[in-house]
Design an enzyme around this catalytic site. Structure first.
Site, PDB file in Angstrom:
ATOM      1  N   ASP A 143       0.848  -1.205   0.000  1.00  0.00           N
ATOM      2  CA  ASP A 143       0.000   0.000   0.000  1.00  0.00           C
ATOM      3  C   ASP A 143       0.882   1.252   0.000  1.00  0.00           C
ATOM      4  OD1 ASP A 143      -2.218  -1.608   0.102  1.00  0.00           O
ATOM      5  OD2 ASP A 143      -2.815  -1.036   2.146  1.00  0.00           O
TER       6      ASP A 143
ATOM      7  N   ASN B 177     -20.480  -4.236   2.532  1.00  0.00           N
ATOM      8  CA  ASN B 177     -20.826  -2.933   3.103  1.00  0.00           C
ATOM      9  C   ASN B 177     -22.088  -2.429   2.412  1.00  0.00           C
ATOM     10  OD1 ASN B 177     -20.064  -1.800   0.643  1.00  0.00           O
ATOM     11  ND2 ASN B 177     -18.034  -1.224   1.353  1.00  0.00           N
TER      12      ASN B 177
ATOM     13  N   ASP C 226      -7.750   6.875  10.130  1.00  0.00           N
ATOM     14  CA  ASP C 226      -7.586   6.180   8.845  1.00  0.00           C
ATOM     15  C   ASP C 226      -8.498   4.951   8.847  1.00  0.00           C
ATOM     16  OD1 ASP C 226      -6.779   4.883   6.554  1.00  0.00           O
ATOM     17  OD2 ASP C 226      -4.649   4.850   7.058  1.00  0.00           O
TER      18      ASP C 226
ATOM     19  N   THR D 124      -8.807   2.781   6.457  1.00  0.00           N
ATOM     20  CA  THR D 124      -8.321   1.685   5.611  1.00  0.00           C
ATOM     21  C   THR D 124      -8.252   0.398   6.439  1.00  0.00           C
ATOM     22  OG1 THR D 124      -6.939   3.306   4.483  1.00  0.00           O
ATOM     23  CG2 THR D 124      -6.512   0.992   3.987  1.00  0.00           C
TER      24      THR D 124
ATOM     25  N   ALA E  33     -10.656  -1.150   7.862  1.00  0.00           N
ATOM     26  CA  ALA E  33     -11.674  -1.281   8.923  1.00  0.00           C
ATOM     27  C   ALA E  33     -12.556  -2.505   8.645  1.00  0.00           C
ATOM     28  CB  ALA E  33     -12.534  -0.021   8.989  1.00  0.00           C
ATOM     29  N   GLY E  34     -12.981  -2.648   7.388  1.00  0.00           N
ATOM     30  CA  GLY E  34     -13.824  -3.791   7.014  1.00  0.00           C
ATOM     31  C   GLY E  34     -13.064  -5.110   7.120  1.00  0.00           C
TER      32      GLY E  34
HETATM   33  O1  RIB Z   1      -9.350  -2.967   2.489  1.00  0.00           O
HETATM   34  C1  RIB Z   1      -8.184  -2.188   2.453  1.00  0.00           C
HETATM   35  C2  RIB Z   1      -7.245  -2.701   1.401  1.00  0.00           C
HETATM   36  O2  RIB Z   1      -7.833  -2.515   0.133  1.00  0.00           O
HETATM   37  C3  RIB Z   1      -5.922  -1.962   1.322  1.00  0.00           C
HETATM   38  O3  RIB Z   1      -4.950  -2.522   2.173  1.00  0.00           O
HETATM   39  C4  RIB Z   1      -5.574  -2.044  -0.157  1.00  0.00           C
HETATM   40  O4  RIB Z   1      -4.442  -2.806  -0.433  1.00  0.00           O
HETATM   41  C5  RIB Z   1      -6.815  -2.605  -0.825  1.00  0.00           C
HETATM   42  O5  RIB Z   1      -6.689  -3.931  -1.144  1.00  0.00           O
END
Ligand code: RIB
Length: 299
Positions: A12, A179, A241, A243, A245-246
């Site tokens: 990422d 989601n 952040d 990112t 979370a799901g």
């Molecule tokens: O769900 C988050 C992820 O989505 C990130 O880490 C990114 O790499 C994408 O796959």
């Protein structure tokens, strides 16, 4: 009982921005970091930190060594992670001051899974084992068909949602984890109740977990006695952040299901884990340990 996650691994590239870049705009970012991610990897880390016996299968590309190391350091078995001569999958992620993100994916190595790898990996798993999938790898329809034939419980997080999912036999899933956007795309309805009704009519044996961000999460579990329904409010936190979370929710939810915990408790644990994760930057690095989740739930 063990869980196999056949999934993506990404590097990422995370950019802090004061707003998401607009069409035609050139924007200077506030900072840049490279962190481990990919929905597959994040979910495997969350599963392992939740305490599940976790195996991660997939393809490791050029430059992805740190991703394999991170999985192994977290106790994830990487026996079924095969090297390929392709650039490691990656993601370009913008994070704004509210902690929201937007993500651009490059599949790379994540699109290199061969049918022989699927067959050889699934041979080590069987009746009652879980298979966790997302939509960042190739060959999902084949994986679902072969795992179903082996009696595995298949959990699909159909993210990112795209046309390729049409080839997947959703009727073979045990759980669908979506989601609100994916629920609407799948069912054609914005209303959670309607989304469930549509999905249940189409796939009567499939249980549904619906995450709704700040509005919490809802689940409908199909049991021999009917449908069990549960609602979990979100734990309010200040997000830096969101990112992964799901992914954190997914790993902790499945981990708790595997321990045989009641549905509301599975959702509560997953929701708490996710609420801790969003207070920290990054994808995999933000996922809390089981001890942290237990301590936070005991507060
Ligand atoms: O769900 C988050 C992820 O989505 C990130 O880490 C990114 O790499 C994408 O796959």
């Amino acid at each position: 009982m063990k869980v196999l996650n056949f999934g993506s691994l990404n590097l990422d590239y995370v950019y802090a921005v004061d707003h998401f870049v607009q069409p035609g705009e050139t924007l200077s970012s506030l900072s840049q970091k490279v962190v481990p991610g990919g929905k597959g990897l994040n979910q495997s880390v969350a599963l392992a930190r939740a305490g599940a016996e976790t195996y991660h299968a997939g393809c490791l590309g050029v430059g992805g060594g740190m991703l394999r190391d991170l999985l192994a350091e977290n106790g994830v078995d990487v026996t079924y992670l095969l090297p390929v001569d392709e650039l490691q999958g990656n993601a370009v992620i913008q994070v704004n001051p509210s902690g929201e993100n937007c993500i651009l994916l490059f599949g790379g190595s994540n699109q290199c899974i061969a049918p022989s790898q699927v067959e050889e990996t699934l041979a080590a798993f069987g009746e009652g084992d879980y298979l966790v999938l997302q939509n960042e790898i190739n060959d999902l329809p084949f994986l679902v068909d072969r795992a179903f034939a082996r009696g595995m419980k298949i959990v699909l997080n159909p993210s990112p949602f795209n046309e390729k999912l049409r080839a997947v036999d959703f009727g073979k899933l045990s759980w669908l984890l979506v989601n609100e956007v994916e629920a609407a795309q799948l069912s054609g309805s914005e209303e959670p109740e309607n989304a469930w009704a549509v999905i249940h009519e189409r796939y009567p044996a499939v249980s549904l977990l619906l995450t709704l961000g700040k509005a919490g999460s809802r689940a409908w579990r199909v049991t021999p006695d009917g449908v069990e329904e549960a609602i979990q409010p979100a734990f309010p936190v200040k997000a830096v952040d969101t990112t992964a979370a799901g992914d954190t929710y997914t790993g902790y939810f499945i981990g708790a299901l595997m321990e045989g915990r009641p549905l509301p408790e599975c959702m509560r644990r997953a929701s708490k884990a996710s609420s801790i994760g969003v207070t920290r930057p990054g994808a995999a690095p933000s996922i809390p340990t089981r001890a942290e989740v237990d301590a936070a739930l005991a507060e």
